[in-house]
Design a protein around this motif. Structure first.
Motif, PDB file in Angstrom:
ATOM      1  N   ARG A 137       0.831  -1.211   0.000  1.00 51.73           N
ATOM      2  CA  ARG A 137       0.000   0.000   0.000  1.00 51.73           C
ATOM      3  C   ARG A 137       0.855   1.246   0.000  1.00 51.73           C
ATOM      4  NH1 ARG A 137      -3.971   1.091   4.708  1.00 51.73           N
ATOM      5  NH2 ARG A 137      -4.932   2.615   3.375  1.00 51.73           N
ATOM      6  N   GLY A 155       0.795   0.106  -4.318  1.00 52.62           N
ATOM      7  CA  GLY A 155      -0.607   0.212  -4.666  1.00 52.62           C
ATOM      8  C   GLY A 155      -0.951   1.682  -4.827  1.00 52.62           C
ATOM      9  N   ALA A 156      -2.203   1.986  -5.112  1.00 51.66           N
ATOM     10  CA  ALA A 156      -2.566   3.389  -5.266  1.00 51.66           C
ATOM     11  C   ALA A 156      -3.959   3.644  -4.703  1.00 51.66           C
ATOM     12  CB  ALA A 156      -2.469   3.810  -6.729  1.00 51.66           C
ATOM     13  N   GLY A 157      -4.240   2.972  -3.604  1.00 53.47           N
ATOM     14  CA  GLY A 157      -5.505   3.258  -2.927  1.00 53.47           C
ATOM     15  C   GLY A 157      -6.704   2.594  -3.546  1.00 53.47           C
ATOM     16  N   ALA A 158      -6.631   1.302  -3.811  1.00 55.48           N
ATOM     17  CA  ALA A 158      -7.799   0.583  -4.310  1.00 55.48           C
ATOM     18  C   ALA A 158      -7.922  -0.722  -3.527  1.00 55.48           C
ATOM     19  CB  ALA A 158      -7.667   0.301  -5.805  1.00 55.48           C
TER      20      ALA A 158
END
Lengths: 562, 190
Positions: A263, A304-307
């Motif tokens: 994350r 990750g990119a916040g999903a």
């Protein structure tokens, strides 16, 4: 040939020497002060405490006598920053809520006095009131396997990890065949700690049997459950254990490259893991012909990119490939066709952290811990309305009551326990009368919740179950990728109904509608997110339907008045 | 081509990037990020992360540059940017207030804190104030559940926040912002 043998021996000797030197170094100090340097404690002045102690030790010319070790999470986050003082021949003392001022006092009035007076030293009362009893159930009732080193070693130091037997399991594995390693993991009974609970040995076996010029092993560190931080605790506290677990897995399934998917909201975890990989390369634990075994392996970190949906394995793969994180139907399973169509096995952070320990203690010993079908231990993030909130590790099969009342110290502010929620947005609530339930994969499923990745949220009598259900459903609706309609549309409709009920405008038939929509979502959604997102609604309905009905009656009453 | 490079000398000239690996050329930060990641696999999101870290958001021109530089269709870059919550397509305010909306924080009154910020600043979740000083957003768990409810402002974490603390926090950052601006202004003058 001879030359190579010499070089290989030198590499191994270098590892042993580093471990030895570090052990000697630790022994040469008369006192060790361990300070929690995790995200949580750093945020509440922990960083300043470390600096203050460092300066103090320097100004008192104690740098050769007192060693300061910034560690990972010590567990009791609600009472942080924590500081642990270890003096040779004495019981360790743990301080809570330490600020820079108290830290200086600890050094002057505890450490320096104890060093001066040796045997006759008694801890002054004004310091005693800032300590935590070392035998308190929070510490005494835990069994630490995955968190073994967390809170004890400096996560930035590979030498520290080596000095505690680090990478010895990997070295042992290099002398075994891949199928021997897989058998050992199968024998241990280890199941995936991400929540699904798939047997890890079996997954590795599938990956090992898949053919491919390239094979991948992936670490899922996209800890999406809001309110849980087991993975960040492990990556921040003992990144080498996770890396070693991955390396052992890679050897067992002949993977060529490893991918850590972490994350982006965990910058400290990313920093420490990246450093760990760099240090491992320095000791030739990664790269070509590792330690002369002929095994090549390297790994990389991807963010990750916040999903939330990227915690689902096929969505995670899409994300690494640089696409929208949407899941795809399985089969084919990633172990046959995963990242860029190559065989890939995806394992959770905590699963990896268990691997080196299983190899070290032996599969039989690991198998002996835990309950019938759930072996070993599980790390939980115990949060919410609990007195001793934090990161805990318990043997599988411990009852919820023991975890919440004994380890957690019960509900905070003298309120009454109402329920415990496990499994985050995919799980459910468990009311107090079921708290003798042993925590393991199957039992939690029986009561409509799931083990999940380890979130455990304690709720008291003031918490409204309708609001909790609405909160979780709001989360999954927002995080739904939108690819399949049961999840996209069903979730939104359910949320509308819940909002209506929460505002006191619910109708009696709404409960039925919620149940029908839930059923459709569970059966027809493509991935785990959609299939499980009705769980919080269903389980609150199952155990606390009266709270839903209360909201309805208000409306009915209003109508009567009109 | 060479002549063109001399003439333009522009650091945003992305077309020259691939063809003239001249050491003297000054690369923009975006170009450097593209250069760093383009040869690695699975790196589109990493390149976008790097650019956002540098600029605070992802300007449209940079997205176009990434598409060209990394040989990815622009549509792909756009879908990635809009799919993932982490990427911002517009410049946020200078002071970014992130209210944690994880379960533990929600349970302990995170919503009241968010509402208080929203009311005091006159903006909703995900918006910036008109003067671009503050940006208000929610985040999903920052991993400090023991300190719930948590607010992070420009990297500084506040634990156990009550709605009554909000006013003081806003004032603290207004002061910091004013002090910083006056320092910047003074050095500009010199």
């Amino acid at each position: 040939m001879e030359n190579k043998a010499k070089q290989d021996a030198a590499m191994l000797a270098k590892l042993d020497e580093a471990a030895d030197n570090q052990r000697k170094k630790h022994k040469s100090y008369k006192c060790q002060i361990l300070i929690c340097n995790s995200t949580s404690c750093r945020s509440s002045e922990g960083k300043e405490v470390i600096e203050a102690l460092g300066e103090c030790v320097k100004s008192h010319e104690l740098t050769e006598i007192v060693e300061i070790i910034p560690t990972g999470c010590m567990g009791l986050c609600a009472k942080g920053p924590l500081v642990r003082v270890e003096l040779a021949g004495k019981n360790p003392v743990i301080y809570k809520h330490v600020n820079p001022m108290l830290a200086r006092l600890i050094l002057a009035q505890h450490v320096m006095m104890a060093l001066k007076h040796k045997g006759d030293f008694q801890l002054p009362d004004f310091l005693k009131e800032h300590t935590l009893p070392i035998d308190m159930p929070f510490f005494a009732k835990q069994t630490k396997i995955a968190l073994d080193n967390v809170g004890i070693i400096n996560p930035d130091s590979i030498e520290d990890y080596l000095s505690r037997g680090g990478y010895e399991s990997f070295r042992k594995v290099l002398t075994m065949t891949p199928s021997e390693v897989i058998d050992e993991i199968k024998k241990s009974g280890l199941r995936g700690r991400g929540g699904g609970g798939f047997p890890t040995g079996l997954k590795w076996d599938f990956a090992n049997k898949s053919e491919g010029d390239e094979k991948f092993i992936i670490c899922n560190g996209d800890e999406g459950d809001p309110g849980a931080y087991m993975d960040s605790g492990l990556l921040e506290g003992d990144p080498h254990a996770v890396l070693e677990g991955m390396m052992i897995g890679a050897y067992a399934q002949k993977a060529t490259t490893g991918w850590f998917y972490i994350r982006a909201e965990y910058p400290l975890a990313v920093e420490r893991l990246t450093k760990a990989i760099k240090h491992a390369r320095k000791y030739r634990l990664l790269g070509k012909d590792i330690l002369g075994s002929g095994f090549d392996f390297n790994c990389e970190v991807r963010l990750g990119a916040g999903a939330f949906v990227c915690g689902e394995e096929t969505a995670l793969i899409a994300s690494i490939e640089g696409k929208r994180g949407t899941p795809r139907p399985r089969p084919p399973y990633p172990t046959e066709s995963g990242l860029w169509g190559k065989p890939s096995s995806i394992n959770n952070v905590e699963t990896f952290a268990n691997i080196p320990k299983i190899i070290r203690m032996g599969a039989d010993k690991y198998y002996a811990i835990g309950s019938d079908k759930s072996k070993g231990t599980k790390v939980f993030a115990l949060t919410g309305r609990v007195e001793n909130g934090g990161l805990v590790e318990v043997p599988m099969g411990m009852s919820i009551k023991e975890i919440v009342s004994d380890i957690g110290g019960g509900v905070a502010d003298g309120k009454q326990l109402k329920a415990v929620q496990t499994g985050g947005p995919s799980g459910g609530v468990i009311p107090t009368y079921l708290h003798d339930l042993p925590v393991c994969y199957d039992k939690l499923k029986e009561v409509g919740s799931i083990m999940g990745s380890g979130g455990m949220i304690v709720m008291d009598n003031d918490d409204s179950m309708v609001e909790i259900a609405k909160f979780y459903l709001g989360f999954t609706v927002e995080e739904s990728c939108g690819k399949c309609s049961p999840c996209r549309i069903g979730g939104t409709q359910m949320l509308r109904i819940l909002e209506r009920i929460s505002e006191g405008k619910g109708k009696k038939e709404d409960i039925d509608k919620l149940k029908r929509l839930s059923f459709a979502m569970q059966k027809a959604s493509l991935c785990g997110l959609g299939q499980t997102s009705p769980n919080p609604v269903l389980s609150t309905l199952k155990f606390f339907e009266e709270e839903y009905m209360e909201k309805m009656t208000e409306e009915a009453n209003d109508e009567e008045v009109k | 081509m060479l002549g063109q490079e001399k003439k333009s000398g522009c650091c945003y000239d992305s077309q020259n990037l691939e063809k003239t690996p001249s050491k003297k050329k000054v690369f923009s930060k975006t170009e450097l990020a593209i250069k760093k990641w383009k040869k690695k696999r699975g790196s589109l999101i990493m390149a976008l992360h790097e650019i956002q870290d540098l600029k605070g958001f992802l300007p449209w021109e940079d997205a176009v540059e990434v598409a060209e530089g990394m040989n990815v269709p622009l549509a792909r870059v756009y879908e990635v940017l809009t799919f993932y919550n982490y990427f911002k397509l517009e410049a946020p305010g200078d002071i970014i207030i992130s209210v944690c909306y994880g379960t533990a924080c929600y349970l302990k009154g995170g919503k009241d804190v968010l509402d208080e910020f929203s009311e005091k600043l006159g903006i909703a979740d995900g918006e910036s104030t008109e003067d671009k000083m503050f940006h208000l957003q929610t985040v999903r768990c920052v991993g400090c559940c023991g300190l719930a409810p948590v607010v992070v402002i420009n990297g500084k974490t506040y634990g156990k926040v009550r709605p009554s603390d909000v006013r003081g926090m806003i004032e603290e950052w207004q002061e910091k912002h004013a002090a910083k601006n006056s320092v910047d202004g003074a050095s500009d003058g010199e």
